[in-house]
Design an enzyme around this catalytic site. Structure first.
Site: not given
Ligand code: S3P
Length: 468
Positions: A183, A356, A383, A387, A428
């Site tokens: 993440s 995403d 999310k 989703r 999304r």
């Molecule tokens: C993001 C990381 C992602 C993504 C989110 C934006 C970011 O989440 O889904 O829309 O800007 O760091 P994770 O990496 O925690 O899954």
């Protein structure tokens, strides 16, 4: 195409034709505002995204005392107001933030919340983070637990797992932390806390997630080391799609972080809807301009290519090749439709590189020959909406054979028919089904479409323009 404030009716339509510049990157925009606020001196950010999520970050940093001023004319979208603008942010250094007078409203934004958890853990004052109903139901233990181990005092709702989150920061020490799930939000939170911690912070994620924090903090003079574990378990110094674990080391900087200049490129995640939209509609020809082609973001392109799609890259600029402000590879994408697509299998190692984009990948799979299977994507359940459930419900309503797993879904390509689609208030999901509706037989009605303002305020206007 008929839009009311909350629902959109769209019949089978096409082709999509023309050039389009989707909004600037949301992830980079959040980080630019936060990082400039803790640099020492004046940073200039060109084309900062002004969608609902990034406005939450702007307001949060203002309430923490950062000096933030817009300059130049904002780029506006009729009906929505400003979509992006240039900003000058004067940071007072790593210890320049101050205790906010009230709670910080993070709106719908998980990135604002999780990155701020890390940043505020490093700061010796009291703060509270809260948001809308969706945000306040999202899991936060993933950041609270390691940050508590670093020494922050954090309390939250439901046994310290959901916002509102109360933080009293300061007195951090570095830890070695193995993230159970990749993440970028958790990794970034721990890196930000690591800037304030005594000793080294070592973070390991099972597969590489987006690396904007690593790239940007390094450009500001922070010591950030990265290594990857390759297929045979050896440590290597470069990212590769077949790599396994990603290990990041960060130390408290001896000096203040440097301010920076950046021009924010088009968000690949927003471009993705038009890439697939063009692929699945007859006679489409779309050029999407100045897209960030960061390899930790563009897994969807690889997936679509494996499905047989031909996507042309034009005018590609490598990082550092243009004006100093370009930190990431940028280029235009040219897509023609309708292309014949075949099924694909996506496993856990590919998911973070397209996290995403999985909703719109499901739409491509619905238009492909065969049964596509996406596994190792349980993160999608937490999310902005669940989703997996949202895509399974919408695709089933459109007559597509879909099987839901705890960690993914299987989609068998077929003919889509118009249907009533619930976006579950998720930007999304609304945008993915808007593209599906173009290629379906009969009209579709999608509710909750105002959610597109979370990341792409002018989405329907852009779609309308390409349909002319
Ligand atoms: C993001 C990381 C992602 C993504 C989110 C934006 C970011 O989440 O889904 O829309 O800007 O760091 P994770 O990496 O925690 O899954």
């Amino acid at each position: 195409m008929k839009i009311t404030s909350e629902q959109m009716t769209i019949g089978p339509r096409g082709p999509l034709k023309g050039e389009i510049s989707p909004p600037p990157d949301k992830s980079i925009s959040h980080r630019a505002v936060m990082f400039a606020s803790i640099a020492r001196g004046k940073s200039r950010i060109e084309d900062l995204l002004l969608a609902a999520d990034t406005v939450s970050t702007l307001n949060a940093m203002k309430s923490l005392g950062a000096k933030i001023e817009g300059y130049g004319r904002p780029k506006t979208v009729a009906g929505f107001g400003a979509m992006h603008q240039n900003y000058e942010i004067t940071g007072g250094g790593l210890h320049g933030l101050s205790e906010p007078a009230s709670f910080i409203n993070c709106g719908n934004s998980g990135t604002t919340t999780r990155l701020l958890c890390g940043l505020l853990s490093g700061n010796p004052f009291f703060s509270v983070l809260s948001g809308d109903e969706s945000l306040n139901s999202r899991p936060m233990k993933r950041v609270i637990e390691p940050l508590t181990r670093m020494g922050a005092r954090i309390m939250a709702r439901e046994s310290d797992s959901r916002p509102p989150i109360a933080i009293r920061g300061g007195g951090l020490r570095g830890i070695d932390y193995d993230m159970p799930v990749s993440s970028a939000q958790v990794k970034s939170a721990l890196m930000l806390a690591g800037l304030y911690a005594d000793g080294e912070t070592v973070i390991s994620e099972p597969c590489t997630s987006r690396n904007h924090t690593e790239v940007m903090l390094r450009s500001m003079g922070a010591e950030v080391e990265e290594e990857w574990e390759n297929e045979t378990g050896d440590r290597v110094g470069e990212f590769n799609y077949t790599n396994k674990a990603h290990i990041i080391k960060i130390r408290k900087p001896a000096e203040e972080l440097d301010p920076f200049e950046i021009k924010i490129p088009t968000d690949f995640s927003s471009a993705a809807f038009f890439i697939v939209g063009a692929l699945i509609t007859k006679n489409s020809e779309v050029r999407i301009k100045n897209v960030s082609l960061n390899r930790t973001r563009t897994g969807l392109l690889g997936a679509l290519q494996l499905m047989g799609a031909k996507i042309d890259f034009l005018n590609v600029r490598e990082p550092g090749s243009g004006p100093q402000k370009e930190q990431e590879a940028i280029g235009d994408l040219f897509v023609k439709g309708a292309q014949e697509l075949k099924k694909i299998n996506i496993d856990r190692s590919m998911v973070p590189l397209m996290i995403d984009e999985i909703p719109i990948l499901c739409i491509a799979a619905a238009c492909a020959r065969g049964r596509s299977v996406i596994r190792g994507a349980a993160e999608l359940r937490v999310k902005e909406s669940d989703r997996i459930k949202a895509m399974a419900a919408g695709l089933a309503a459109m007559g597509i054979a879909v099987e839901e797993f705890e960690d993914g879904l299987a989609v068998t390509g077929g003919e889509m028919r118009g249907a009533k689609i619930d976006s579950f208030g998720d930007h999304r999901i609304a945008m993915a089904f808007s593209m599906a509706a173009l290629a379906a037989r009969g009209q579709s009605t999608i509710n909750g479409v105002e959610a597109v303002g979370i990341s792409y305020p002018g989405f329907f206007r852009a779609l309308k323009r390409l349909l002319k």
